[in-house]
Design a protein around this motif. Structure first.
Motif, mmCIF file in Angstrom:
data_model
loop_
_atom_site.group_PDB
_atom_site.id
_atom_site.type_symbol
_atom_site.label_atom_id
_atom_site.label_comp_id
_atom_site.label_asym_id
_atom_site.label_seq_id
_atom_site.Cartn_x
_atom_site.Cartn_y
_atom_site.Cartn_z
ATOM 1 N N LEU A 199 22.806 78.907 68.596
ATOM 2 C CA LEU A 199 23.548 77.857 69.278
ATOM 3 C C LEU A 199 22.756 76.555 69.271
ATOM 4 O O LEU A 199 21.590 76.525 69.655
ATOM 5 N N ALA A 200 23.379 75.476 68.839
ATOM 6 C CA ALA A 200 22.696 74.182 68.759
ATOM 7 C C ALA A 200 22.742 73.450 70.090
ATOM 8 O O ALA A 200 23.721 73.547 70.847
ATOM 9 N N THR A 201 21.668 72.713 70.381
ATOM 10 C CA THR A 201 21.640 71.881 71.568
ATOM 11 C C THR A 201 22.679 70.766 71.454
ATOM 12 O O THR A 201 23.011 70.306 70.349
ATOM 13 N N SER A 202 23.170 70.305 72.588
ATOM 14 C CA SER A 202 24.135 69.202 72.593
ATOM 15 C C SER A 202 23.499 67.907 72.109
ATOM 16 O O SER A 202 24.209 66.950 71.767
ATOM 17 N N ARG A 203 22.157 67.850 72.075
ATOM 18 C CA ARG A 203 21.467 66.648 71.583
ATOM 19 C C ARG A 203 21.497 66.548 70.067
ATOM 20 O O ARG A 203 21.194 65.491 69.507
ATOM 21 N N ALA A 204 21.793 67.643 69.388
ATOM 22 C CA ALA A 204 21.762 67.655 67.921
ATOM 23 C C ALA A 204 23.003 66.969 67.355
ATOM 24 O O ALA A 204 24.114 67.128 67.885
ATOM 25 N N PRO A 205 22.836 66.199 66.273
ATOM 26 C CA PRO A 205 24.009 65.614 65.617
ATOM 27 C C PRO A 205 24.947 66.701 65.096
ATOM 28 O O PRO A 205 24.542 67.849 64.893
ATOM 29 N N GLU A 206 26.168 66.348 64.871
ATOM 30 C CA GLU A 206 27.156 67.287 64.365
ATOM 31 C C GLU A 206 26.669 67.939 63.071
ATOM 32 O O GLU A 206 26.222 67.255 62.149
ATOM 33 N N GLY A 207 26.736 69.265 63.023
ATOM 34 C CA GLY A 207 26.357 69.990 61.819
ATOM 35 C C GLY A 207 24.881 70.333 61.720
ATOM 36 O O GLY A 207 24.467 70.995 60.753
ATOM 37 N N VAL A 208 24.070 69.897 62.677
ATOM 38 C CA VAL A 208 22.637 70.182 62.649
ATOM 39 C C VAL A 208 22.333 71.381 63.554
ATOM 40 O O VAL A 208 22.767 71.418 64.710
ATOM 41 N N ASN A 209 21.623 72.341 63.018
ATOM 42 C CA ASN A 209 21.251 73.538 63.768
ATOM 43 C C ASN A 209 19.873 73.340 64.393
ATOM 44 O O ASN A 209 18.861 73.399 63.716
ATOM 45 N N ASP A 210 19.871 73.083 65.685
ATOM 46 C CA ASP A 210 18.631 72.827 66.406
ATOM 47 C C ASP A 210 18.790 73.383 67.820
ATOM 48 O O ASP A 210 19.629 72.878 68.576
ATOM 49 N N PRO A 211 18.084 74.470 68.158
ATOM 50 C CA PRO A 211 16.950 75.078 67.445
ATOM 51 C C PRO A 211 17.379 76.103 66.399
ATOM 52 O O PRO A 211 18.563 76.468 66.300
ATOM 53 N N MET A 212 16.356 76.582 65.643
ATOM 54 C CA MET A 212 16.537 77.682 64.696
ATOM 55 C C MET A 212 15.379 78.665 64.871
ATOM 56 O O MET A 212 14.299 78.291 65.324
ATOM 57 N N LEU A 213 15.608 79.901 64.491
ATOM 58 C CA LEU A 213 14.555 80.904 64.481
ATOM 59 C C LEU A 213 14.306 81.304 63.033
ATOM 60 O O LEU A 213 15.209 81.791 62.351
ATOM 61 N N VAL A 214 13.077 81.068 62.570
ATOM 62 C CA VAL A 214 12.709 81.350 61.180
ATOM 63 C C VAL A 214 11.847 82.609 61.160
ATOM 64 O O VAL A 214 10.914 82.745 61.956
ATOM 65 N N VAL A 215 12.164 83.521 60.254
ATOM 66 C CA VAL A 215 11.411 84.765 60.121
ATOM 67 C C VAL A 215 10.767 84.805 58.745
ATOM 68 O O VAL A 215 11.456 84.693 57.721
ATOM 69 N N PHE A 216 9.435 84.954 58.719
ATOM 70 C CA PHE A 216 8.678 85.055 57.474
ATOM 71 C C PHE A 216 8.263 86.506 57.244
ATOM 72 O O PHE A 216 7.782 87.184 58.158
ATOM 73 N N GLU A 217 8.390 86.973 56.008
ATOM 74 C CA GLU A 217 7.799 88.237 55.589
ATOM 75 C C GLU A 217 6.588 87.914 54.722
ATOM 76 O O GLU A 217 6.606 86.935 53.961
#
Length: 334
Positions: A199-217
């Motif tokens: 779920l994107a914060t209301s502060r993010a511009p339209e279409g921007v995913n903020d925050p995100m969770l990144v998973v590294f292997e």
């Protein structure tokens, strides 16, 4: 070479002007002789505050100037390839802010070109490696103090960013630091990446995913997570926890946090920006680079580290676009 390392700084926006000021006022053995920027007015303003420096309008003229022994590159990423190659062609050390280049293939060509020269001249501006806490955590892991590292949990939050910080830019400009942190702490390569948008914060511009969770292997099997949230409206927060077989360690908690006894809550303040949090690391990075450059080499993350970061981030951008797990494509190390 003169007694002091004579440095040209290319690109004097926020990061470049900070480097130029630090080199001229706080780093021993360095003199900023040349300032270059696409904005003549900006270059002139920065140069006016650095005695003995002059403005050179063309970046390649600056690189090849007689009064330049080494170069700091803080220009936009699209300009890095040609500027770094020009430094290699002249055979002088260069400290390049990330990214090394804006593409995997161009970054690898730079790695190959430096390898052909037979000596390291390119250092990447991954300043967290010079932060005391990160250095101590790496040493703790290397000494076996946590047993085999199993998981890494990173948090990267900014109070605010410019509007152009879209989801892909967040990967290339912010997550790139955690890419290098994971490689640095675990001494391993990242092999795959998945991005969960949520779920994107209301502060993010339209279409921007903020925050995100990144998973590294990683190639060792350890897994790392990175919460990237750049519009918190709060403060600058960077934390890293490593979980090992025999213990765990957490860094990045502001030392001025104190426990209050009146209501049982934690109190204190967080650092407002990256300079306050990593100012000492930037200074150590520049001082060690200057010391090494005076001997014609580097002391820190090199061209391969820059290439690896580009490769992982481009896989991350693909993961953002597709919503799928993406394997990192990397060529053999020369």
């Amino acid at each position: 070479m003169s007694d002091d390392l004579r440095v040209a700084v290319l690109g004097v926006g926020m990061m470049g002007s900070f480097h130029a000021s630090t080199l001229s006022t706080a780093v021993k053995g360095a003199t900023v002789t040349v300032i270059n920027d696409f904005s003549a007015g900006t270059a002139a303003k920065v140069s006016a505050g650095i005695p003995g420096s002059r403005v050179v309008a063309d970046p390649f003229e600056a690189i090849n100037a007689d009064d330049v022994d080494a170069v700091v590159i803080a220009t936009p990423g699209a300009a890095h390839e040609e500027q770094v190659l020009a430094c290699l062609e002249r055979g002088i050390p260069v400290l390049c802010e990330k990214p090394l280049t804006t593409g995997i293939d161009t970054a690898y060509r730079i790695v190959q070109r430096e390898a052909e020269l037979g000596r390291q001249l390119i250092q990447l501006g991954f300043m967290r490696r010079f932060d005391t806490e990160y250095a101590e955590l790496r040493a703790l892991i290397a000494d076996g103090g946590l047993g085999a590292p199993l998981m890494v949990h990173c948090t990267h939050r900014n109070p605010d960013v410019p509007p152009h910080f879209n989801s892909e830019f967040m990967i290339r400009d912010s997550v790139v630091h955690e890419v290098d942190v994971v490689r640095f702490l675990l001494d391993t390569e990242i092999t795959a990446i998945t991005v969960h948008k949520g779920l994107a914060t209301s502060r993010a511009p339209e279409g921007v995913n903020d925050p995100m969770l990144v998973v590294f292997e990683t190639s060792t099997g350890a897994v790392a997570t990175d919460e990237i949230y750049v519009r918190t409206g709060v403060a600058y927060e960077v934390r890293t926890e490593v979980v090992g077989e025999t213990g765990s360690a957490l860094i990045g908690l502001d030392q001025n946090l104190v426990r209050t006894t009146t209501d049982g809550r934690w109190g204190g303040t967080l650092t407002p920006g990256f300079v306050q949090r990593f100012g000492a690391a930037y200074h150590a990075e520049l001082q060690r680079w200057v010391n090494a450059a005076r001997n014609g080499t580097i002391d820190g993350p090199g061209a391969w580290d820059g290439y690896a970061a580009v490769a992982v981030c481009e896989a991350g951008v693909e993961a953002v676009r597709t919503g799928q797990r993406v394997e990192v494509r990397m060529s053999p190390r020369p």
